[in-house]
Design an enzyme around this catalytic site. Structure first.
Site, mmCIF file in Angstrom:
data_model
loop_
_atom_site.group_PDB
_atom_site.id
_atom_site.type_symbol
_atom_site.label_atom_id
_atom_site.label_comp_id
_atom_site.label_asym_id
_atom_site.label_seq_id
_atom_site.Cartn_x
_atom_site.Cartn_y
_atom_site.Cartn_z
ATOM 1 N N HIS A 55 39.999 27.915 51.955
ATOM 2 C CA HIS A 55 38.881 28.681 52.859
ATOM 3 C C HIS A 55 39.003 29.610 53.414
ATOM 4 O O HIS A 55 39.572 29.469 54.924
ATOM 5 C CB HIS A 55 38.008 27.406 53.165
ATOM 6 N N GLU A 95 45.432 33.776 54.517
ATOM 7 C CA GLU A 95 45.784 33.266 53.697
ATOM 8 C C GLU A 95 46.958 33.381 52.567
ATOM 9 O O GLU A 95 47.207 32.187 52.504
ATOM 10 C CB GLU A 95 44.425 33.743 52.885
ATOM 11 N N VAL A 153 32.744 19.202 49.696
ATOM 12 C CA VAL A 153 33.506 20.434 49.577
ATOM 13 C C VAL A 153 33.913 21.048 51.243
ATOM 14 O O VAL A 153 32.718 20.136 52.528
ATOM 15 C CB VAL A 153 32.252 20.871 49.718
ATOM 16 N N MET A 192 36.371 29.837 42.076
ATOM 17 C CA MET A 192 34.840 29.458 42.179
ATOM 18 C C MET A 192 34.201 28.949 41.540
ATOM 19 O O MET A 192 32.709 28.995 41.542
ATOM 20 C CB MET A 192 34.346 30.937 42.659
ATOM 21 N N ARG A 193 34.533 27.218 41.233
ATOM 22 C CA ARG A 193 34.061 25.993 40.347
ATOM 23 C C ARG A 193 34.365 24.931 41.025
ATOM 24 O O ARG A 193 35.005 25.221 42.176
ATOM 25 C CB ARG A 193 34.097 25.584 39.155
ATOM 26 N N GLY A 207 43.409 36.957 42.374
ATOM 27 C CA GLY A 207 44.456 36.235 42.470
ATOM 28 C C GLY A 207 46.131 37.333 43.965
ATOM 29 O O GLY A 207 46.816 37.014 43.967
#
Ligand SMILES: N[C@@H]1O[C@H](COP(=O)(O)O)[C@@H](O)[C@H]1O
Length: 203
Positions: A108, A173, A143, A89-90, A11
């Site tokens: 990403h 990020e 995706v 991560m799904r 997180g």
């Protein structure tokens, strides 16, 4: 704008979004954090920030559709308007992505459209790229192919390992995701009918 953040792990991106939403100038209010894995550090970060959390453990569902339906129901329960996938991560199903189209952001760890999929940092190293970075984009059914909202570039050092490059990209990020969340939460950017980014002039 009521924002939910979906996580699966440490997180650190969530923390960057929390810090952004705390700013008086922010249009984002993080009202919910959902994790598909119990007991992860990201859930602690949310609780420390006084944000409601829910665990929707994908292992307890017979199908992706059932899992996604539960996620959708929880988002509706909290009247969420924008969803940030921060190290979630799904892969979400088509019906879910279609319903939340233009309100679903993902980060990403590469400069898309290069190096889609998993191990993007490793792909960049193996390709000998001299520059890499991260991308925040609207989620589309394909995706890592949705309209790009924000990107941050980093240099790839000659002695970089997957770990050292991943760490540098993660810092990038933490700059790019808050910017993208704010652009969408404030209405400055939206997803156009043509699937391309539409900037709200004067916003
Ligand atoms: N998809 C990838 O998963 C990582 C999540 O990190 P954190 O935000 O949970 O620390 C990030 O590097 C993101 O690009």
């Amino acid at each position: 704008t009521r924002v939910a953040v979906l996580i699966s792990g440490t997180g650190t991106n969530l923390q960057a979004l929390i810090e952004q939403a705390k700013r008086p100038s922010s249009s984002a209010e993080i009202v919910l954090v959902i994790s598909n894995r119990p007991g992860v550090l990201g859930l602690k970060r949310a609780s420390l920030a006084g944000i409601q959390t829910r665990v929707v453990d994908h292992k307890l569902y017979g199908s992706r559709a059932e899992f996604d339906t539960t996620i959708d129901r929880v988002l509706e329960e909290f009247q969420v308007e924008v969803v940030c996938l921060a190290g979630f991560m799904r892969i979400l199903t088509g019906p879910f992505v279609k319903k939340w189209s233009g309100k679903l952001l993902n980060i990403h760890p590469s400069l898309l459209p290069s190096f889609k999929g998993v191990n993007a940092q490793k792909q960049a190293l193996q390709a000998g790229a001299r520059v890499s970075g991260c991308t925040v984009h609207f989620v589309a059914e394909e995706v890592d192919a949705g309209a790009i909202i924000a990107q941050e570039a980093v240099v790839v050092e000659v002695d970089d390992t997957e770990e050292s490059l991943s760490e540098r990209i993660r810092h990038a990020e933490h700059k790019a995701f808050p910017v993208a969340m704010e652009l969408v939460a404030s209405g400055a950017v939206r997803l156009g009918e043509d699937g391309r980014i539409a900037w709200q002039h004067g916003a």
